[in-house]
Write a protein that holds these residues in place. Sequence first.
Motif, PDB file in Angstrom:
ATOM      1  N   GLN A 298       1.833  14.212  -2.330  1.00 34.60           N
ATOM      2  CA  GLN A 298       2.636  13.489  -1.348  1.00 34.60           C
ATOM      3  C   GLN A 298       3.380  14.424  -0.394  1.00 34.60           C
ATOM      4  O   GLN A 298       4.328  14.019   0.268  1.00 34.60           O
ATOM      5  N   THR A 299       2.976  15.680  -0.331  1.00 38.06           N
ATOM      6  CA  THR A 299       3.562  16.626   0.603  1.00 38.06           C
ATOM      7  C   THR A 299       2.496  17.039   1.612  1.00 38.06           C
ATOM      8  O   THR A 299       1.643  17.874   1.320  1.00 38.06           O
ATOM      9  N   PHE A 300       2.536  16.436   2.791  1.00 39.26           N
ATOM     10  CA  PHE A 300       1.550  16.694   3.826  1.00 39.26           C
ATOM     11  C   PHE A 300       2.072  17.773   4.772  1.00 39.26           C
ATOM     12  O   PHE A 300       3.279  17.968   4.897  1.00 39.26           O
ATOM     13  N   LEU A 301       1.155  18.478   5.462  1.00 34.52           N
ATOM     14  CA  LEU A 301       1.515  19.630   6.289  1.00 34.52           C
ATOM     15  C   LEU A 301       1.269  19.372   7.769  1.00 34.52           C
ATOM     16  O   LEU A 301       0.307  18.693   8.142  1.00 34.52           O
ATOM     17  N   GLY A 344       0.415  10.330   5.504  1.00 37.03           N
ATOM     18  CA  GLY A 344       1.265  10.346   4.323  1.00 37.03           C
ATOM     19  C   GLY A 344       0.849   9.278   3.330  1.00 37.03           C
ATOM     20  O   GLY A 344      -0.011   8.437   3.600  1.00 37.03           O
ATOM     21  N   VAL A 345       1.459   9.356   2.154  1.00 38.58           N
ATOM     22  CA  VAL A 345       1.296   8.342   1.117  1.00 38.58           C
ATOM     23  C   VAL A 345       2.680   8.018   0.590  1.00 38.58           C
ATOM     24  O   VAL A 345       3.372   8.883   0.058  1.00 38.58           O
ATOM     25  N   SER A 346       3.104   6.780   0.791  1.00 35.11           N
ATOM     26  CA  SER A 346       4.388   6.348   0.208  1.00 35.11           C
ATOM     27  C   SER A 346       4.045   5.328  -0.871  1.00 35.11           C
ATOM     28  O   SER A 346       3.646   5.687  -1.964  1.00 35.11           O
ATOM     29  N   ASN A 347       4.169   4.064  -0.566  1.00 36.68           N
ATOM     30  CA  ASN A 347       3.665   3.046  -1.492  1.00 36.68           C
ATOM     31  C   ASN A 347       2.271   2.576  -1.070  1.00 36.68           C
ATOM     32  O   ASN A 347       1.733   1.652  -1.650  1.00 36.68           O
ATOM     33  N   HIS A 348       1.723   3.237  -0.038  1.00 34.87           N
ATOM     34  CA  HIS A 348       0.353   2.969   0.406  1.00 34.87           C
ATOM     35  C   HIS A 348      -0.062   4.093   1.345  1.00 34.87           C
ATOM     36  O   HIS A 348       0.750   4.922   1.758  1.00 34.87           O
ATOM     37  N   TRP A 349      -1.343   4.137   1.684  1.00 30.98           N
ATOM     38  CA  TRP A 349      -1.838   5.151   2.608  1.00 30.98           C
ATOM     39  C   TRP A 349      -1.378   4.846   4.026  1.00 30.98           C
ATOM     40  O   TRP A 349      -1.414   3.693   4.477  1.00 30.98           O
ATOM     41  N   LEU A 350      -0.955   5.880   4.763  1.00 27.20           N
ATOM     42  CA  LEU A 350      -0.561   5.753   6.158  1.00 27.20           C
ATOM     43  C   LEU A 350      -1.659   6.359   7.029  1.00 27.20           C
ATOM     44  O   LEU A 350      -1.972   7.547   6.912  1.00 27.20           O
ATOM     45  N   PHE A 351      -2.253   5.538   7.889  1.00 28.64           N
ATOM     46  CA  PHE A 351      -3.413   5.945   8.678  1.00 28.64           C
ATOM     47  C   PHE A 351      -2.989   6.497  10.042  1.00 28.64           C
ATOM     48  O   PHE A 351      -2.072   5.966  10.676  1.00 28.64           O
ATOM     49  N   HIS A 352      -3.684   7.535  10.484  1.00 25.47           N
ATOM     50  CA  HIS A 352      -3.512   8.030  11.851  1.00 25.47           C
ATOM     51  C   HIS A 352      -4.500   7.308  12.759  1.00 25.47           C
ATOM     52  O   HIS A 352      -5.719   7.411  12.581  1.00 25.47           O
ATOM     53  N   LYS A 353      -3.985   6.616  13.740  1.00 23.50           N
ATOM     54  CA  LYS A 353      -4.818   5.883  14.690  1.00 23.50           C
ATOM     55  C   LYS A 353      -4.953   6.707  15.973  1.00 23.50           C
ATOM     56  O   LYS A 353      -4.327   6.410  16.990  1.00 23.50           O
ATOM     57  N   GLY A 354      -5.754   7.748  15.892  1.00 18.64           N
ATOM     58  CA  GLY A 354      -5.904   8.563  17.086  1.00 18.64           C
ATOM     59  C   GLY A 354      -6.637   9.867  16.837  1.00 18.64           C
ATOM     60  O   GLY A 354      -7.152  10.137  15.746  1.00 18.64           O
ATOM     61  N   ASP A 399      -4.825  -8.096   1.804  1.00 15.70           N
ATOM     62  CA  ASP A 399      -6.035  -7.743   1.079  1.00 15.70           C
ATOM     63  C   ASP A 399      -5.858  -6.558   0.141  1.00 15.70           C
ATOM     64  O   ASP A 399      -6.799  -6.118  -0.501  1.00 15.70           O
ATOM     65  N   TRP A 400      -4.646  -6.031   0.060  1.00 15.10           N
ATOM     66  CA  TRP A 400      -4.432  -4.857  -0.791  1.00 15.10           C
ATOM     67  C   TRP A 400      -4.791  -5.167  -2.235  1.00 15.10           C
ATOM     68  O   TRP A 400      -4.545  -6.247  -2.753  1.00 15.10           O
ATOM     69  N   GLN A 401      -5.341  -4.155  -2.877  1.00 15.76           N
ATOM     70  CA  GLN A 401      -5.650  -4.280  -4.301  1.00 15.76           C
ATOM     71  C   GLN A 401      -4.687  -3.405  -5.080  1.00 15.76           C
ATOM     72  O   GLN A 401      -4.509  -2.229  -4.776  1.00 15.76           O
ATOM     73  N   GLU A 402      -4.036  -3.960  -6.070  1.00 16.17           N
ATOM     74  CA  GLU A 402      -3.050  -3.203  -6.847  1.00 16.17           C
ATOM     75  C   GLU A 402      -3.748  -2.201  -7.753  1.00 16.17           C
ATOM     76  O   GLU A 402      -4.684  -2.522  -8.466  1.00 16.17           O
ATOM     77  N   ARG A 403      -3.325  -0.946  -7.670  1.00 11.71           N
ATOM     78  CA  ARG A 403      -3.846   0.106  -8.523  1.00 11.71           C
ATOM     79  C   ARG A 403      -2.678   0.828  -9.193  1.00 11.71           C
ATOM     80  O   ARG A 403      -1.519   0.664  -8.807  1.00 11.71           O
ATOM     81  N   ALA A 404      -2.994   1.700 -10.141  1.00 13.26           N
ATOM     82  CA  ALA A 404      -1.951   2.389 -10.894  1.00 13.26           C
ATOM     83  C   ALA A 404      -1.155   3.341 -10.008  1.00 13.26           C
ATOM     84  O   ALA A 404       0.050   3.486 -10.171  1.00 13.26           O
ATOM     85  N   LEU A 405      -1.809   4.007  -9.052  1.00 16.72           N
ATOM     86  CA  LEU A 405      -1.129   5.016  -8.251  1.00 16.72           C
ATOM     87  C   LEU A 405      -0.465   4.411  -7.016  1.00 16.72           C
ATOM     88  O   LEU A 405       0.740   4.476  -6.849  1.00 16.72           O
ATOM     89  N   VAL A 406      -1.238   3.840  -6.149  1.00 14.68           N
ATOM     90  CA  VAL A 406      -0.714   3.167  -4.956  1.00 14.68           C
ATOM     91  C   VAL A 406      -1.540   1.913  -4.721  1.00 14.68           C
ATOM     92  O   VAL A 406      -2.709   1.845  -5.112  1.00 14.68           O
ATOM     93  N   ASN A 409      -4.767  -0.015   0.267  1.00 11.48           N
ATOM     94  CA  ASN A 409      -4.858  -0.650   1.574  1.00 11.48           C
ATOM     95  C   ASN A 409      -5.990  -0.026   2.390  1.00 11.48           C
ATOM     96  O   ASN A 409      -5.921   0.086   3.592  1.00 11.48           O
ATOM     97  N   ARG A 410      -7.050   0.422   1.713  1.00  9.48           N
ATOM     98  CA  ARG A 410      -8.178   1.075   2.384  1.00  9.48           C
ATOM     99  C   ARG A 410      -9.496   0.533   1.833  1.00  9.48           C
ATOM    100  O   ARG A 410      -9.554   0.011   0.719  1.00  9.48           O
ATOM    101  N   HIS A 411     -10.526   0.668   2.638  1.00 12.31           N
ATOM    102  CA  HIS A 411     -11.881   0.377   2.165  1.00 12.31           C
ATOM    103  C   HIS A 411     -12.852   1.242   2.949  1.00 12.31           C
ATOM    104  O   HIS A 411     -12.605   1.605   4.108  1.00 12.31           O
ATOM    105  N   SER A 412     -13.968   1.609   2.307  1.00 18.48           N
ATOM    106  CA  SER A 412     -14.957   2.459   2.973  1.00 18.48           C
ATOM    107  C   SER A 412     -15.693   1.646   4.027  1.00 18.48           C
ATOM    108  O   SER A 412     -15.912   0.440   3.876  1.00 18.48           O
ATOM    109  N   THR A 413     -16.083   2.313   5.114  1.00 19.31           N
ATOM    110  CA  THR A 413     -16.682   1.614   6.242  1.00 19.31           C
ATOM    111  C   THR A 413     -18.086   2.132   6.546  1.00 19.31           C
ATOM    112  O   THR A 413     -18.411   3.286   6.269  1.00 19.31           O
ATOM    113  N   ARG A 414     -18.897   1.244   7.104  1.00 22.67           N
ATOM    114  CA  ARG A 414     -20.230   1.611   7.597  1.00 22.67           C
ATOM    115  C   ARG A 414     -20.172   2.054   9.061  1.00 22.67           C
ATOM    116  O   ARG A 414     -21.148   2.573   9.601  1.00 22.67           O
TER     117      ARG A 414
END
Length: 522
Positions: A298-301, A344-354, A399-406, A409-414
């Motif tokens: 959880q420490t991003f640079l 970052g990752v807090s209680n979910h993944w934070l996406f960069h839109k750019g 649509d979030w799925q509850e997991r043990a870690l976070v 809020n993500r899914h793989s894309t085609r």
Amino acid sequence: MQNILKYIYTEELALTPELAPSLFTGASQLQIIPLETVCCRFLVAHLSIQNCFEMYSLAQLHHSQPLLHAVLQLLIRNFEWTFEGDNFLRLDSSDLATVIASDDLNVASELKVYQAIRRWVQGEPSKRSPFLGQLLNHVRFPLFGPEEQDVLQEDLERWNDLELERKVMDGPERLEESRGLRQGMYKPHIFCIDTQMCEYQQLESEEGHVSCYEPQAEVWEKLPGLQSLTHACCTSNGDKVYVSGGVYKNAYSNTVYEFNAFTNQWLQLRAMTVPRAAHGFVFDHQKLYAMGGWRRFQTFLNLAETLDLDTGIWTPMAKLPFALSHPASSVLREKVYLLGGATGVSNHWLFHKGVLIYGIASNTWTQVPLATGFFAAGAVADKNGIYVIGGYTEKKNEDWQERALVPENRHSTRKCFFISESGKVNCNVTVPKLRRGLANAAVVYCGKRIYVLGGEDLSQRYKAIYHWQPGESRWHRASAEIPVPREGISRFGCATLLRPKPHILQLFQVTSVVIVSAVTKS
């Protein structure tokens, strides 16, 4: 003339391969520069082995540097085909020198370069003989094998106009003296290092499995291994591959390694000043760029640095506008691109839109927004932009799925798309969807194809290989798979590696007498 007048008044033009040369000639003679430019672009787009010498004459006649450059590049890429006939005798000495001096020359034997020069000179001996010595300066004589040296010696006995200089050299000296290999002396491979990314699993060995995939033959070859790292990053420069950072036994690494295709060995380079993993990592003009990443989960640079491979010194770069990990990274025309990523990752993944674009000359970052966020995608540069392949995209909150870690809020894309040099999506370039949603796959350009190897979704990892050539309508699955014992593999190091062809490689494995130059007899 009717077409020219119509263009002048309406700017409308219907070009065909038959009409374009005439219109180009008319526009050049009448100095209608916009029309000349349009016709030139059309001629370049329709350039082929069949018409290249016709276009060469046209470029020479009208002093068109863009058309001439395109023709010479085609001759360089197709040397062994275009120089078989007699049409190449039409080249003037300076253009022939440009072709045979190129590192990109697609020729497997340097003897053929010498023979092309000899044929060109004998086309008009009285006029061209004075150019022989100058043209021979571009022949890389240390790349002649033993049998080729014998053929050369027989030819010299026939003409009796050259003297050879020889030296005893070992492999590294011979490579340095040769000024490097031609493009056609390499065979492109896909280099893969299984960095065993399952952090929650015990490492299977202390040494990561390294292998090379030859796409044409669909054959895998094992190479010397490297210390197991997770989340390490990989890039390449021709016959060298670089691996940086990663996690080893819960400690974040700042190590950098270089793999040399000539020696088949690893060399440890000077370490980064900052340990990092899942970062942007690219090569450009003898420099490595390491950007962003994380040094704890959880420490991003936002720190970035560059290694000058000539001096071995790391230098700080301008900081990223914000902390970022898992971006897709690429280089295009003196600019470094970080596409998407996680901020970052807090209680979910934070996406960069750019897209973040780093100007190498100015040492500044530019931000370009995108409509959607993604991370763990693949990216490969083409001459006009960057292909972005797959990745994780953002789910809606409900649509979030509850997991043990976070919460997931993500899914793989085609989804795949094309980014122009400006960092914006170019919808005019169509890229078909992947056969399945994939993130953290290895994505490389090898030959004329883009390859996608392995990857994951939230349920499993895969080891299938897909390829696509720009212009095709769909992705194709290769019959070979990644040779790992597990169900699949993702987040592994992967890059295009140019390996010397066997007959070339063996030249540098012994100490021998080497031809270094040929000079004309006075």
